[in-house]
Write a protein that holds these residues in place. Structure first.
Motif, short mmCIF file in Angstrom:
data_model
loop_
_atom_site.label_atom_id
_atom_site.label_comp_id
_atom_site.label_asym_id
_atom_site.label_seq_id
_atom_site.Cartn_x
_atom_site.Cartn_y
_atom_site.Cartn_z
N VAL A 171 0.95 13.97 7.72
CA VAL A 171 0.21 14.88 6.84
C VAL A 171 1.20 15.33 5.77
N ILE A 172 0.85 15.05 4.52
CA ILE A 172 1.79 15.29 3.41
C ILE A 172 1.16 16.19 2.35
N LEU A 173 1.99 16.75 1.52
CA LEU A 173 1.46 17.50 0.37
C LEU A 173 1.09 16.52 -0.73
N ASP A 174 -0.06 16.77 -1.37
CA ASP A 174 -0.51 15.94 -2.49
C ASP A 174 0.45 16.11 -3.67
N ILE A 175 0.78 14.99 -4.30
CA ILE A 175 1.74 15.01 -5.42
C ILE A 175 1.17 15.70 -6.67
N SER A 176 -0.14 15.70 -6.80
CA SER A 176 -0.81 16.38 -7.94
C SER A 176 -1.89 17.30 -7.36
N GLN A 190 -13.22 13.85 1.90
CA GLN A 190 -12.74 12.47 2.17
C GLN A 190 -13.58 11.51 1.33
N ASN A 191 -12.95 10.82 0.40
CA ASN A 191 -13.66 9.97 -0.55
C ASN A 191 -13.62 8.50 -0.14
N ASN A 192 -14.74 7.83 -0.25
CA ASN A 192 -14.82 6.40 0.08
C ASN A 192 -15.36 5.62 -1.11
N CYS A 218 0.87 -1.19 0.00
CA CYS A 218 0.00 0.00 0.00
C CYS A 218 0.90 1.23 0.00
N ILE A 219 0.75 2.04 -1.04
CA ILE A 219 1.66 3.19 -1.18
C ILE A 219 1.50 4.18 -0.03
N PHE A 220 0.27 4.39 0.44
CA PHE A 220 0.08 5.36 1.52
C PHE A 220 0.56 4.80 2.87
N CYS A 221 0.53 3.48 3.06
CA CYS A 221 1.17 2.91 4.26
C CYS A 221 2.66 3.23 4.23
N PHE A 229 -7.39 5.03 3.68
CA PHE A 229 -8.11 6.21 4.14
C PHE A 229 -7.22 7.46 4.11
N HIS A 230 -7.74 8.54 3.60
CA HIS A 230 -7.04 9.82 3.68
C HIS A 230 -8.06 10.94 3.62
N MET A 231 -7.68 12.05 4.19
CA MET A 231 -8.55 13.22 4.18
C MET A 231 -7.82 14.34 3.45
N HIS A 232 -8.52 14.92 2.49
CA HIS A 232 -7.94 16.03 1.72
C HIS A 232 -8.19 17.36 2.43
N LEU A 233 -7.16 18.19 2.44
CA LEU A 233 -7.30 19.58 2.89
C LEU A 233 -6.96 20.42 1.66
N ALA A 235 -17.20 7.21 -5.32
CA ALA A 235 -17.10 8.53 -4.66
C ALA A 235 -15.79 9.23 -5.01
N GLY A 236 -15.04 8.65 -5.95
CA GLY A 236 -13.81 9.31 -6.40
C GLY A 236 -12.55 8.86 -5.70
N GLN A 237 -12.65 7.81 -4.87
CA GLN A 237 -11.43 7.34 -4.20
C GLN A 237 -10.54 6.62 -5.21
N THR A 238 -9.27 6.98 -5.23
CA THR A 238 -8.34 6.32 -6.15
C THR A 238 -7.22 5.60 -5.40
N VAL A 239 -6.95 6.02 -4.18
CA VAL A 239 -5.96 5.32 -3.35
C VAL A 239 -6.72 4.74 -2.16
N PHE A 240 -6.67 3.42 -2.03
CA PHE A 240 -7.56 2.74 -1.09
C PHE A 240 -6.92 2.54 0.27
P1 5GP Z 1 -8.48 10.09 -3.73
O1 5GP Z 1 -8.93 10.33 -5.14
O2 5GP Z 1 -8.20 8.62 -3.46
O3 5GP Z 1 -9.39 10.69 -2.70
O4 5GP Z 1 -7.13 10.89 -3.59
C1 5GP Z 1 -5.89 10.36 -3.83
C2 5GP Z 1 -4.91 11.53 -3.84
O5 5GP Z 1 -3.61 11.03 -3.60
C3 5GP Z 1 -4.88 12.29 -5.15
O6 5GP Z 1 -5.15 13.66 -4.91
C4 5GP Z 1 -3.46 12.06 -5.66
O7 5GP Z 1 -2.93 13.18 -6.33
C5 5GP Z 1 -2.70 11.73 -4.40
N1 5GP Z 1 -1.57 10.83 -4.58
C6 5GP Z 1 -1.58 9.65 -5.25
N2 5GP Z 1 -0.37 9.07 -5.20
C7 5GP Z 1 0.42 9.89 -4.45
C8 5GP Z 1 1.78 9.81 -4.03
O8 5GP Z 1 2.53 8.89 -4.35
N3 5GP Z 1 2.24 10.84 -3.26
C9 5GP Z 1 1.44 11.89 -2.88
N4 5GP Z 1 2.00 12.83 -2.12
N5 5GP Z 1 0.15 11.99 -3.26
C10 5GP Z 1 -0.35 11.01 -4.04
#
Ligand code: 5GP
Ligand code: ZN
Length: 140
Positions: A31-36, A89-91, A8-11, A102-106, A95-100
């Protein structure tokens, strides 16, 4: 009891096995900065243990998430001088979750930005609303 999940990349990011731009860390969260980023300063609250989504999270852990979100939101408001901030926060995929994990967007918001966190509004009749209330209450 939640654990770290293999592959799991987020783990990995939350526990420092993959580098990230971390703005805050404690024993439970990174708490990290989003890569995109959707906007300048878009950050993600990552638990260090793995939960696929919010449904899986136990109450005790969930109770730690929002105090951290409000702390970060306040700091980001001051630091970035943003005009607003979405906490999202997408589930599940629908609902738009792409990384499975849990994470909360700010997501800091700036007047005139093109970030889209909106939806079309629909009508809902009173009968339907009371049926929905009953259905949800049965599961609580
Ligand atoms: P979701 O769509 O699952 O709610 O959000 C996933 C978020 O994780 C997206 O905004 C995406 O840009 C971010 N993300 C995906 N992979 C990485 C990564 O490797 N590093 C960081 N910092 N953010 C990531
Ligand atoms: Zn994970």
């Amino acid at each position: 009891m939640a654990k770290i999940k293999e592959d799991c990349i987020f783990c990995k990011i939350a526990n420092g096995q993959i580098p990230s731009n971390s703005v805050y860390e404690d024993e439970d969260f990174n708490v990290i900065l989003d890569i995109s980023p959707a906007s300048k300063g878009h950050a993600l609250i990552l638990p260090k243990v793995h939960y696929d989504n919010a449904y899986e999270m136990d109450e005790a852990f969930a109770a730690k998430v929002f105090p951290l979100a409000t702390k970060l939101a306040g700091a980001m408001k001051k630091a970035l001088n943003c005009d607003g901030l979405n906490i999202v926060q997408n589930n599940e995929e629908a609902a738009g979750q792409t990384v499975f994990h849990f994470h909360m967007h700010l997501i800091p918001r700036y007047e005139g930005d093109e970030v889209d966190v909106t939806w079309k509004q629909h009508e809902s009749v009173a009968e339907e609303q009371s049926e929905i209330v009953k259905q949800i209450q049965k599961e609580l």
